[in-house]
Design a protein around this motif. Structure first.
Motif, PDB file in Angstrom:
ATOM      1  N   ASP A 129       0.871  -1.406  -0.008  1.00  0.00           N
ATOM      2  CA  ASP A 129      -0.004  -0.138   0.015  1.00  0.00           C
ATOM      3  C   ASP A 129       0.927   1.301   0.032  1.00  0.00           C
ATOM      4  OD1 ASP A 129      -2.231  -1.468  -0.057  1.00  0.00           O
ATOM      5  OD2 ASP A 129      -2.388  -1.680   2.000  1.00  0.00           O
ATOM      6  N   GLU A 130       1.890   1.127   0.702  1.00  0.00           N
ATOM      7  CA  GLU A 130       2.930   2.360   0.947  1.00  0.00           C
ATOM      8  C   GLU A 130       4.386   1.876   0.448  1.00  0.00           C
ATOM      9  OE1 GLU A 130       3.185   5.651   2.521  1.00  0.00           O
ATOM     10  OE2 GLU A 130       0.884   5.494   2.132  1.00  0.00           O
ATOM     11  N   PRO A 131       4.721   2.202  -0.836  1.00  0.00           N
ATOM     12  CA  PRO A 131       6.019   2.046  -1.368  1.00  0.00           C
ATOM     13  C   PRO A 131       7.065   2.585  -0.814  1.00  0.00           C
ATOM     14  CG  PRO A 131       4.727   3.425  -3.154  1.00  0.00           C
ATOM     15  CD  PRO A 131       3.737   2.959  -1.794  1.00  0.00           C
ATOM     16  N   SER A 132       8.212   2.006  -0.625  1.00  0.00           N
ATOM     17  CA  SER A 132       9.231   2.655  -0.075  1.00  0.00           C
ATOM     18  C   SER A 132      10.073   3.531  -0.965  1.00  0.00           C
ATOM     19  CB  SER A 132      10.275   1.672   0.500  1.00  0.00           C
ATOM     20  OG  SER A 132       9.515   0.897   1.466  1.00  0.00           O
ATOM     21  N   VAL A 133      10.573   4.639  -0.669  1.00  0.00           N
ATOM     22  CA  VAL A 133      11.600   5.478  -1.657  1.00  0.00           C
ATOM     23  C   VAL A 133      12.869   5.132  -1.070  1.00  0.00           C
ATOM     24  CG1 VAL A 133      11.921   7.793  -2.339  1.00  0.00           C
ATOM     25  CG2 VAL A 133       9.774   6.981  -1.623  1.00  0.00           C
ATOM     26  N   PHE A 134      13.820   4.646  -2.141  1.00  0.00           N
ATOM     27  CA  PHE A 134      15.236   4.604  -1.790  1.00  0.00           C
ATOM     28  C   PHE A 134      15.934   5.867  -2.466  1.00  0.00           C
ATOM     29  CE2 PHE A 134      13.257   0.463  -1.655  1.00  0.00           C
ATOM     30  CZ  PHE A 134      13.909  -0.165  -0.559  1.00  0.00           C
ATOM     31  N   ALA A 135      17.082   6.350  -1.815  1.00  0.00           N
ATOM     32  CA  ALA A 135      17.962   7.555  -2.262  1.00  0.00           C
ATOM     33  C   ALA A 135      19.462   7.046  -2.664  1.00  0.00           C
ATOM     34  CB  ALA A 135      17.955   8.572  -1.055  1.00  0.00           C
ATOM     35  N   VAL A 136      19.838   7.591  -3.603  1.00  0.00           N
ATOM     36  CA  VAL A 136      21.143   7.319  -4.039  1.00  0.00           C
ATOM     37  C   VAL A 136      21.951   8.789  -4.168  1.00  0.00           C
ATOM     38  CG1 VAL A 136      22.702   6.476  -5.730  1.00  0.00           C
ATOM     39  CG2 VAL A 136      20.485   5.463  -5.289  1.00  0.00           C
ATOM     40  N   PRO A 137      22.759   9.199  -3.088  1.00  0.00           N
ATOM     41  CA  PRO A 137      23.480  10.396  -3.311  1.00  0.00           C
ATOM     42  C   PRO A 137      24.932  10.011  -4.267  1.00  0.00           C
ATOM     43  CG  PRO A 137      23.994   9.480  -1.213  1.00  0.00           C
ATOM     44  CD  PRO A 137      22.861   8.470  -1.970  1.00  0.00           C
ATOM     45  N   ASN A 138      25.208  11.101  -5.140  1.00  0.00           N
ATOM     46  CA  ASN A 138      26.374  10.990  -6.009  1.00  0.00           C
ATOM     47  C   ASN A 138      27.344  11.515  -5.209  1.00  0.00           C
ATOM     48  OD1 ASN A 138      26.175  13.894  -6.075  1.00  0.00           O
ATOM     49  ND2 ASN A 138      26.521  13.747  -8.605  1.00  0.00           N
ATOM     50  N   PHE A 182      14.237   6.953  -5.836  1.00  0.00           N
ATOM     51  CA  PHE A 182      13.394   5.949  -6.327  1.00  0.00           C
ATOM     52  C   PHE A 182      12.347   5.252  -5.609  1.00  0.00           C
ATOM     53  CE2 PHE A 182      17.535   6.250  -7.905  1.00  0.00           C
ATOM     54  CZ  PHE A 182      17.676   6.872  -9.381  1.00  0.00           C
ATOM     55  N   ALA A 183      11.174   5.308  -5.963  1.00  0.00           N
ATOM     56  CA  ALA A 183      10.063   4.578  -5.164  1.00  0.00           C
ATOM     57  C   ALA A 183       9.743   3.337  -6.023  1.00  0.00           C
ATOM     58  CB  ALA A 183       8.523   5.554  -5.244  1.00  0.00           C
ATOM     59  N   GLN A 184       9.449   2.419  -5.013  1.00  0.00           N
ATOM     60  CA  GLN A 184       9.183   0.909  -5.527  1.00  0.00           C
ATOM     61  C   GLN A 184       7.992   1.060  -6.466  1.00  0.00           C
ATOM     62  OE1 GLN A 184       8.677  -0.640  -1.487  1.00  0.00           O
ATOM     63  NE2 GLN A 184      10.270  -2.379  -1.983  1.00  0.00           N
ATOM     64  N   ALA A 185       8.127   0.530  -7.561  1.00  0.00           N
ATOM     65  CA  ALA A 185       6.896   0.908  -8.417  1.00  0.00           C
ATOM     66  C   ALA A 185       6.693  -0.443  -9.363  1.00  0.00           C
ATOM     67  CB  ALA A 185       7.263   2.014  -9.467  1.00  0.00           C
ATOM     68  N   TYR A 186       5.805  -0.510  -9.921  1.00  0.00           N
ATOM     69  CA  TYR A 186       5.275  -1.342 -11.102  1.00  0.00           C
ATOM     70  C   TYR A 186       6.292  -1.139 -12.364  1.00  0.00           C
ATOM     71  CZ  TYR A 186       0.686  -2.365  -8.877  1.00  0.00           C
ATOM     72  OH  TYR A 186       0.017  -2.627  -8.364  1.00  0.00           O
ATOM     73  N   TYR A 187       6.768  -2.527 -12.642  1.00  0.00           N
ATOM     74  CA  TYR A 187       8.108  -1.942 -13.800  1.00  0.00           C
ATOM     75  C   TYR A 187       7.538  -1.722 -15.104  1.00  0.00           C
ATOM     76  CZ  TYR A 187      12.091  -3.624 -16.919  1.00  0.00           C
ATOM     77  OH  TYR A 187      13.001  -3.496 -17.610  1.00  0.00           O
ATOM     78  N   PHE A 189       4.061  -0.767 -15.713  1.00  0.00           N
ATOM     79  CA  PHE A 189       2.795  -0.377 -15.552  1.00  0.00           C
ATOM     80  C   PHE A 189       2.729   1.193 -15.008  1.00  0.00           C
ATOM     81  CE2 PHE A 189       1.164  -4.847 -14.607  1.00  0.00           C
ATOM     82  CZ  PHE A 189       1.178  -4.798 -16.073  1.00  0.00           C
ATOM     83  N   PRO A 190       2.317   2.221 -15.684  1.00  0.00           N
ATOM     84  CA  PRO A 190       2.417   3.495 -15.004  1.00  0.00           C
ATOM     85  C   PRO A 190       1.902   3.378 -13.476  1.00  0.00           C
ATOM     86  CG  PRO A 190       1.139   3.673 -16.762  1.00  0.00           C
ATOM     87  CD  PRO A 190       1.382   2.333 -16.629  1.00  0.00           C
ATOM     88  N   ASP A 191       2.422   4.059 -12.554  1.00  0.00           N
ATOM     89  CA  ASP A 191       2.437   4.104 -11.332  1.00  0.00           C
ATOM     90  C   ASP A 191       2.103   5.262 -10.237  1.00  0.00           C
ATOM     91  OD1 ASP A 191       2.406   3.208  -8.331  1.00  0.00           O
ATOM     92  OD2 ASP A 191       3.856   1.711  -8.738  1.00  0.00           O
ATOM     93  N   PRO A 192       0.971   6.023 -10.449  1.00  0.00           N
ATOM     94  CA  PRO A 192       0.815   7.097  -9.737  1.00  0.00           C
ATOM     95  C   PRO A 192       1.094   7.116  -8.275  1.00  0.00           C
ATOM     96  CG  PRO A 192      -1.194   6.553 -11.449  1.00  0.00           C
ATOM     97  CD  PRO A 192      -0.167   5.462 -11.022  1.00  0.00           C
ATOM     98  N   GLY A 193       0.438   5.959  -7.716  1.00  0.00           N
ATOM     99  CA  GLY A 193       0.824   5.856  -6.256  1.00  0.00           C
ATOM    100  C   GLY A 193       2.339   6.040  -5.873  1.00  0.00           C
ATOM    101  N   ALA A 194       3.151   5.353  -6.626  1.00  0.00           N
ATOM    102  CA  ALA A 194       4.601   5.669  -6.348  1.00  0.00           C
ATOM    103  C   ALA A 194       5.060   6.992  -6.615  1.00  0.00           C
ATOM    104  CB  ALA A 194       5.619   4.611  -7.326  1.00  0.00           C
ATOM    105  N   ALA A 195       4.604   7.645  -7.653  1.00  0.00           N
ATOM    106  CA  ALA A 195       4.800   9.170  -7.731  1.00  0.00           C
ATOM    107  C   ALA A 195       4.403  10.014  -6.786  1.00  0.00           C
ATOM    108  CB  ALA A 195       4.099   9.595  -9.151  1.00  0.00           C
ATOM    109  N   ALA A 196       3.162   9.727  -6.032  1.00  0.00           N
ATOM    110  CA  ALA A 196       2.935  10.457  -4.884  1.00  0.00           C
ATOM    111  C   ALA A 196       3.674  10.097  -3.888  1.00  0.00           C
ATOM    112  CB  ALA A 196       1.414   9.940  -4.541  1.00  0.00           C
ATOM    113  N   LYS A 197       4.397   9.092  -3.498  1.00  0.00           N
ATOM    114  CA  LYS A 197       5.208   8.945  -2.671  1.00  0.00           C
ATOM    115  C   LYS A 197       6.654   9.598  -2.682  1.00  0.00           C
ATOM    116  CE  LYS A 197       5.843   7.000   1.223  1.00  0.00           C
ATOM    117  NZ  LYS A 197       6.427   6.003   1.782  1.00  0.00           N
ATOM    118  N   VAL A 198       7.172   9.823  -3.833  1.00  0.00           N
ATOM    119  CA  VAL A 198       8.166  10.554  -4.238  1.00  0.00           C
ATOM    120  C   VAL A 198       7.969  12.304  -3.721  1.00  0.00           C
ATOM    121  CG1 VAL A 198       9.705   9.040  -5.717  1.00  0.00           C
ATOM    122  CG2 VAL A 198       8.155  10.762  -6.520  1.00  0.00           C
ATOM    123  N   LEU A 199       6.838  12.344  -4.257  1.00  0.00           N
ATOM    124  CA  LEU A 199       6.210  13.884  -3.936  1.00  0.00           C
ATOM    125  C   LEU A 199       6.203  14.252  -2.431  1.00  0.00           C
ATOM    126  CD1 LEU A 199       3.738  14.691  -7.019  1.00  0.00           C
ATOM    127  CD2 LEU A 199       6.288  15.592  -6.301  1.00  0.00           C
TER     128      LEU A 199
END
Lengths: 253, 141
Positions: A129-138, A182-187, A189-199
């Motif tokens: 229900d709640e995808p995780s968001v992963f971060a990668v700093p450069n 990067f939010a966990q998402a469908y590979y 399929f468009p994933d508005p739920g994951a987009a909401a999570k990064v926002l």
């Protein structure tokens, strides 16, 4: 009008005055997370298109919306934030040069941080229900920025493939602080739920706070609307060997 | 160093792949506009025991989905939760309304359709097909 490069140009059609801006990148990728998130942010905050990226690597096309013509790879600006977003996936043949050119343009804006928004494929996404968001700093500068963000985990091991990987790498090469979110998402399929999570993560920055309610309300419509872009993006992801992101790094164990 | 012939062969292959992609994209749109049915996105993958198909059909309810399968094909037909209108220029119509999702999905290996199991959550349909037994187990002595 500013022009950089030969067959790839970053064109600023309107001048802007920014001070240590944040720059977001939302090229189409896994689940179209970056595209959906940046599109929602630009619309919700009424950012203005101030430029575009032009390249022979992209198909020869323009976008027509409400009778007006737009470039499909647009640069938007508002609230001291630039957003590079696109209705076209980055073709594999041009990914190095295009992202290098964009990274250099971003650096020319003297940004406080560059943030690449995207998805990371999660085979069991349907159960979350709640995808995780992963971060990668450069680098260290970008890692400092991460300290101010809530609800993220560091991506410790794995591969990144495609335009976002190249942007982070190019930015590091030229000394520009950049983060991948990067939010966990469908590979595929468009994933508005994951987009909401990064926002939601980005809402730590006051100038990028948006209501994500409309994203959830129109999620079904967005999933239908974005089908064609997802199909085109999937083709490029296949060419880039995007499935390597599901593999484990073997070296340096 | 690769020869010029090698590079032109790579270019020819790239052009052929682009053409195939374009033909597929055009045929999807022609199907959608002529039938009034949307072609859903789908994904197929295999495990040693199963063929698993996911189909993205936003807004679709369980009672509005019809599924049929053979050993090598899955037929998906579903009524959209709400009709979807698209405005576009064109000779045939300026506004098109879609009321169904429809797709015939080829399966990569032979399955047992009688034992398939399907679930639907948030408009995402998942069907698991047991693979048809292809051979005999060999024990290592």
């Amino acid at each position: 009008m500013e022009k950089l490069g030969e067959s790839i140009e970053v064109v600023e059609s309107k001048s802007t005055e920014s001070k240590r801006p944040i720059i977001l990148e939302g090229f189409p990728d896994v689940g179209l997370v970056g595209s959906i998130a940046t599109s929602h942010l630009v619309n919700a905050l009424d950012f203005e298109q101030i430029g575009y990226v032009e390249s022979e690597y992209f198909p020869p096309m323009v976008t027509v919306r409400k009778g007006s013509m737009y470039e499909p790879v647009g640069i938007f600006y508002g609230n001291n934030v630039y957003v590079v977003t696109s209705e076209l996936p980055v073709p594999v043949a041009g990914v190095y040069r295009i992202m290098s050119k964009i990274a250099n343009w971003m650096k020319s804006k003297n940004p406080s941080v560059i943030i690449s928004l995207g998805g990371i494929a999660e085979p069991e996404r349907v159960k979350l229900d709640e995808p995780s968001v992963f971060a990668v700093p450069n680098g260290k500068g970008a890692a400092e920025v991460l300290k101010g963000l809530r609800g993220i985990e560091l991506l410790n091991e794995g591969f990144l493939v495609g335009p976002k990987a190249m942007l982070l790498k190019e930015c590091r090469k030229i000394g520009a602080p950049a983060i991948g979110l990067f939010a966990q998402a469908y590979y595929k399929f468009p994933d508005p739920g994951a987009a909401a999570k990064v926002l939601t993560v980005l809402s730590a920055f006051e100038n990028m706070r948006v209501d994500i309610g409309p994203l959830a309300e129109s999620a079904e419509k967005l999933r239908v609307q974005y089908r064609d872009l997802m199909r085109r993006t999937e083709e490029e992801m296949n060419r880039m060997e995007k499935s390597r992101e599901l593999e484990f790094p073997g070296l340096l164990v | 160093m690769p020869s010029e012939d090698f590079f032109s062969e790579v270019e020819r292959m790239e052009r052929r792949m682009r053409k195939i992609s374009e033909d597929i994209a055009r045929s999807i749109k022609e199907f959608e506009y002529s039938s009034g049915c949307l072609e859903p996105l789908y994904e197929v993958y295999e495990t040693p025991e199963e063929v698993i198909v996911s189909v993205d059909m936003p807004g679709v309810k369980k009672e509005d989905v019809s599924l049929e399968a053979t050993e090598d094909k899955l037929y998906v037909d579903a009524e959209c939760g709400r009709s979807i209108s698209v405005r576009k220029w064109g000779v045939s119509s300026q506004e098109k309304t879609f009321k169904r999702f429809r797709k015939v999905i080829p399966l990569p290996s032979s399955v047992d359709p009688e034992r398939a199991k399907a679930s639907l959550k948030g408009g995402l349909l998942k069907i698991r097909f047991p693979r048809k037994k292809a051979g005999t187990r060999i024990d290592i002595e």
